[in-house]
Design a protein around this motif. Structure first.
Motif, PDB file in Angstrom:
ATOM      1  N   ALA A   1       0.809  -1.289  -0.038  1.00 47.62           N
ATOM      2  CA  ALA A   1       0.116   0.025   0.147  1.00 47.62           C
ATOM      3  C   ALA A   1       0.973   1.141  -0.089  1.00 47.62           C
ATOM      4  N   GLU A   2       2.223   1.209   0.468  1.00 50.95           N
ATOM      5  CA  GLU A   2       2.866   2.273   0.693  1.00 50.95           C
ATOM      6  C   GLU A   2       4.003   2.253  -0.270  1.00 50.95           C
ATOM      7  N   GLN A   3       4.348   1.009  -1.035  1.00 47.67           N
ATOM      8  CA  GLN A   3       5.586   0.932  -1.740  1.00 47.67           C
ATOM      9  C   GLN A   3       6.589   1.131  -1.094  1.00 47.67           C
ATOM     10  N   ALA A   4       6.630   0.549   0.285  1.00 46.32           N
ATOM     11  CA  ALA A   4       7.681   0.813   1.166  1.00 46.32           C
ATOM     12  C   ALA A   4       8.249  -0.639   1.803  1.00 46.32           C
ATOM     13  N   LEU A   5       9.489  -0.693   2.208  1.00 42.51           N
ATOM     14  CA  LEU A   5      10.092  -1.657   2.844  1.00 42.51           C
ATOM     15  C   LEU A   5      10.458  -1.135   4.352  1.00 42.51           C
ATOM     16  N   TYR A   6       9.644  -1.856   5.436  1.00 42.73           N
ATOM     17  CA  TYR A   6       9.815  -1.787   6.745  1.00 42.73           C
ATOM     18  C   TYR A   6      10.941  -2.770   7.209  1.00 42.73           C
ATOM     19  N   TRP A   7      11.781  -2.550   8.217  1.00 47.85           N
ATOM     20  CA  TRP A   7      12.598  -3.381   8.954  1.00 47.85           C
ATOM     21  C   TRP A   7      12.969  -2.866  10.382  1.00 47.85           C
ATOM     22  N   VAL A   8      13.726  -3.660  11.055  1.00 47.10           N
ATOM     23  CA  VAL A   8      14.045  -3.291  12.461  1.00 47.10           C
ATOM     24  C   VAL A   8      15.735  -3.436  12.576  1.00 47.10           C
TER      25      VAL A   8
ATOM     26  N   ARG B   1      13.734   8.124   3.833  1.00 41.64           N
ATOM     27  CA  ARG B   1      13.878   7.161   4.914  1.00 41.64           C
ATOM     28  C   ARG B   1      13.187   7.585   6.271  1.00 41.64           C
ATOM     29  N   THR B   2      12.484   6.761   7.056  1.00 40.79           N
ATOM     30  CA  THR B   2      11.911   7.360   8.298  1.00 40.79           C
ATOM     31  C   THR B   2      12.234   6.180   9.345  1.00 40.79           C
ATOM     32  N   GLU B   3      12.405   6.888  10.516  1.00 39.13           N
ATOM     33  CA  GLU B   3      12.966   5.976  11.726  1.00 39.13           C
ATOM     34  C   GLU B   3      11.823   6.285  12.941  1.00 39.13           C
ATOM     35  N   TRP B   4      11.479   4.997  13.761  1.00 37.29           N
ATOM     36  CA  TRP B   4      10.643   5.185  14.935  1.00 37.29           C
ATOM     37  C   TRP B   4      11.550   4.842  15.946  1.00 37.29           C
ATOM     38  N   LEU B   5      11.668   5.432  17.016  1.00 46.66           N
ATOM     39  CA  LEU B   5      12.233   4.966  18.122  1.00 46.66           C
ATOM     40  C   LEU B   5      11.296   4.186  19.238  1.00 46.66           C
ATOM     41  N   LEU B   6      11.647   3.226  19.853  1.00 42.64           N
ATOM     42  CA  LEU B   6      10.682   2.545  20.679  1.00 42.64           C
ATOM     43  C   LEU B   6      11.533   2.269  22.090  1.00 42.64           C
TER      44      LEU B   6
ATOM     45  N   PRO C   1       5.397  15.845   5.653  1.00 41.27           N
ATOM     46  CA  PRO C   1       5.811  14.445   4.887  1.00 41.27           C
ATOM     47  C   PRO C   1       6.918  14.531   3.934  1.00 41.27           C
ATOM     48  N   GLY C   2       7.372  15.648   3.260  1.00 44.43           N
ATOM     49  CA  GLY C   2       8.264  15.447   2.271  1.00 44.43           C
ATOM     50  C   GLY C   2       9.822  15.392   2.928  1.00 44.43           C
ATOM     51  N   ALA C   3       9.918  15.916   4.134  1.00 46.62           N
ATOM     52  CA  ALA C   3      11.311  16.006   4.796  1.00 46.62           C
ATOM     53  C   ALA C   3      11.909  14.421   5.063  1.00 46.62           C
ATOM     54  N   ALA C   4      13.088  14.443   5.089  1.00 45.71           N
ATOM     55  CA  ALA C   4      13.695  13.404   5.351  1.00 45.71           C
ATOM     56  C   ALA C   4      14.966  13.487   6.402  1.00 45.71           C
ATOM     57  N   GLY C   5      15.068  12.583   6.845  1.00 43.89           N
ATOM     58  CA  GLY C   5      16.164  12.490   8.148  1.00 43.89           C
ATOM     59  C   GLY C   5      15.564  12.923   9.458  1.00 43.89           C
ATOM     60  N   GLY C   6      16.642  13.680  10.213  1.00 47.37           N
ATOM     61  CA  GLY C   6      15.966  14.258  11.217  1.00 47.37           C
ATOM     62  C   GLY C   6      16.136  13.009  12.150  1.00 47.37           C
ATOM     63  N   GLU C   7      15.243  13.766  13.746  1.00 46.63           N
ATOM     64  CA  GLU C   7      15.215  12.600  14.727  1.00 46.63           C
ATOM     65  C   GLU C   7      14.209  11.643  14.455  1.00 46.63           C
ATOM     66  N   PRO C   8      14.154  10.519  15.203  1.00 47.66           N
ATOM     67  CA  PRO C   8      13.249   9.442  15.011  1.00 47.66           C
ATOM     68  C   PRO C   8      11.827   9.936  15.336  1.00 47.66           C
ATOM     69  N   LEU C   9      10.953   9.354  14.843  1.00 52.54           N
ATOM     70  CA  LEU C   9       9.565   9.720  15.070  1.00 52.54           C
ATOM     71  C   LEU C   9       9.166   8.941  16.292  1.00 52.54           C
ATOM     72  N   LYS C  10       7.804   9.207  16.980  1.00 51.35           N
ATOM     73  CA  LYS C  10       7.296   8.588  17.994  1.00 51.35           C
ATOM     74  C   LYS C  10       6.515   7.471  17.670  1.00 51.35           C
ATOM     75  N   ALA C  11       6.168   6.842  18.404  1.00 50.30           N
ATOM     76  CA  ALA C  11       5.364   5.486  18.324  1.00 50.30           C
ATOM     77  C   ALA C  11       4.458   5.103  19.605  1.00 50.30           C
ATOM     78  N   THR C  12       3.091   5.107  19.487  1.00 53.90           N
ATOM     79  CA  THR C  12       2.332   4.807  20.671  1.00 53.90           C
ATOM     80  C   THR C  12       2.740   3.517  20.699  1.00 53.90           C
ATOM     81  N   VAL C  13       2.858   3.131  21.976  1.00 54.87           N
ATOM     82  CA  VAL C  13       3.129   1.627  22.273  1.00 54.87           C
ATOM     83  C   VAL C  13       2.219   1.180  23.561  1.00 54.87           C
TER      84      VAL C  13
ATOM     85  N   ILE D   1      12.318   0.986  14.323  1.00 53.18           N
ATOM     86  CA  ILE D   1      11.649   0.416  13.279  1.00 53.18           C
ATOM     87  C   ILE D   1      12.034   1.528  11.939  1.00 53.18           C
ATOM     88  N   VAL D   2      12.540   0.884  10.894  1.00 49.43           N
ATOM     89  CA  VAL D   2      13.140   1.863   9.603  1.00 49.43           C
ATOM     90  C   VAL D   2      11.937   1.702   8.641  1.00 49.43           C
ATOM     91  N   ARG D   3      11.725   2.756   7.831  1.00 51.55           N
ATOM     92  CA  ARG D   3      11.114   2.510   6.617  1.00 51.55           C
ATOM     93  C   ARG D   3      11.754   3.300   5.531  1.00 51.55           C
TER      94      ARG D   3
END
Length: 314
Positions: free
Chosen positions: A32-39, A56-61, A95-107, A46-48
């Motif tokens: 649906a996103e034409q994207a690869l996720y991995w950890v 590239r986008t990152e989420w820190l857990l 949404p167009g930005a790349a890099g920067g600090e990892p994003l947040k995830a609701t856990v 988690i990286v996309r």
């Protein structure tokens, strides 16, 4: 005994970024996103990588994350250090930005097994063809070689099973045949190096008739993460050997492909036609090459299957 060695072009995935992972695992293709996720397990990330934009986008857990699956709503079911968690991955305001600090995830924790030893976590995990999530545990100190790991099933009702397979040292290699009636599981510890096949009851989610599918003492490397292609063949990352091995449903090695990283960790089919094989890898602490820890892409000449989604709400 070896299979035919083939040499498709293996390229580093540029959208994955220039920095290697310490332990890249659990690649999942989201069509649906034409994207690869991995950890990246020890980095708690988690990286996309969105292939068409190169973003590239990152989420820190808050703790180590080892395996992930999505449900139909795009939420994540993750196997982490202390249990299974539901994650909602936040998006950047620009949404167009790349890099920067990892994003947040609701856990939110969903379930946790009774770990029999200290220093354990989940390891390899994915959904069966019916949308049940399976994941195994391990003692993180592999040098201790403690067979305290087990394989668990988490279903759409939110019920975590008792151990379905126990006495595992380093659980890995989960996969299912295209019709879902065969389940694969491996133990990648150097003392084990075995891949098993089970008859799988698609209605009850019970594996039976465990038998050795492939003994990697007869081949190079240790069996790490896996993928099953549309022909029903089982692809395994041969950790420590820099190889991908493909076994037929009869357990015969018929292909092997060299990759630049010494420690390929897990593979997954993706791309618009599901004809690209993505491979994550581990960067060892001693004498890592420039390729270790990166994500690679190749076209092996066969297609994969859509990654099943978790059937429950998260």
């Amino acid at each position: 005994m070896t299979g035919a060695t083939v040499n498709p072009k293996v390229e580093r995935l540029e959208a994955a970024g220039p920095l290697p992972a310490a332990t890249g695992e659990s690649p999942v293709w989201r069509a649906a996103e034409q994207a690869l996720y991995w950890v990246d397990i020890p980095a708690k990330k988690i990286v996309r990588a969105q292939l068409e934009t190169g973003r590239r986008t990152e989420w820190l857990l808050p703790e180590q994350v080892a395996c992930i699956a999505f449900n139909r709503d795009g939420n994540v079911l993750a196997g982490c250090e202390t249990g299974l968690f539901a994650l909602t991955l936040g998006e950047a305001k620009a949404p167009g930005a790349a890099g920067g600090e990892p994003l947040k995830a609701t856990v939110r924790q969903l379930a946790a097994p009774a770990f029999p030893h200290a220093g354990m976590r989940f390891n390899d995990g994915r959904c069966d063809r019916q949308g049940r999530f399976w994941a195994g545990t391990m003692v993180m100190d592999m040098a201790a070689a403690i067979p305290g790991g087990a394989l668990y099933r988490f279903d759409s009702t939110g019920a975590l099973s008792a151990p379905v397979v126990d006495a595992l040292i380093t659980q890995n290699g989960l996969g299912w045949s295209p019709d879902g009636t065969t389940m694969y599981l491996s133990d990648s510890h150097p003392l084990r190096r075995l891949i098993w096949a089970f008859d799988y009851d698609v209605e009850s989610g019970e594996p039976r008739n465990r038998r050795v599918f492939a003994d990697l003492h007869h081949y190079a490397g240790r069996p790490d993460g896996a993928a099953v292609d549309a022909d029903g063949c089982y692809w395994i990352c041969a950790n420590d050997a820099g190889l991908l091995l493909r076994f037929t449903p009869q357990g015969k090695l018929d292909r092997q492909i060299a990759v630049p990283a010494v420690k390929p960790a897990m593979c997954a089919f993706g791309g618009r036609e599901l004809d690209t094989l993505f491979v994550t890898s581990i960067r060892p602490g001693n004498g890592a090459s420039e390729h270790d820890g990166h994500v690679f892409a190749l076209r092996p000449g066969v297609s994969g299957l859509p990654e099943p989604e978790f059937a429950g709400q998260l």
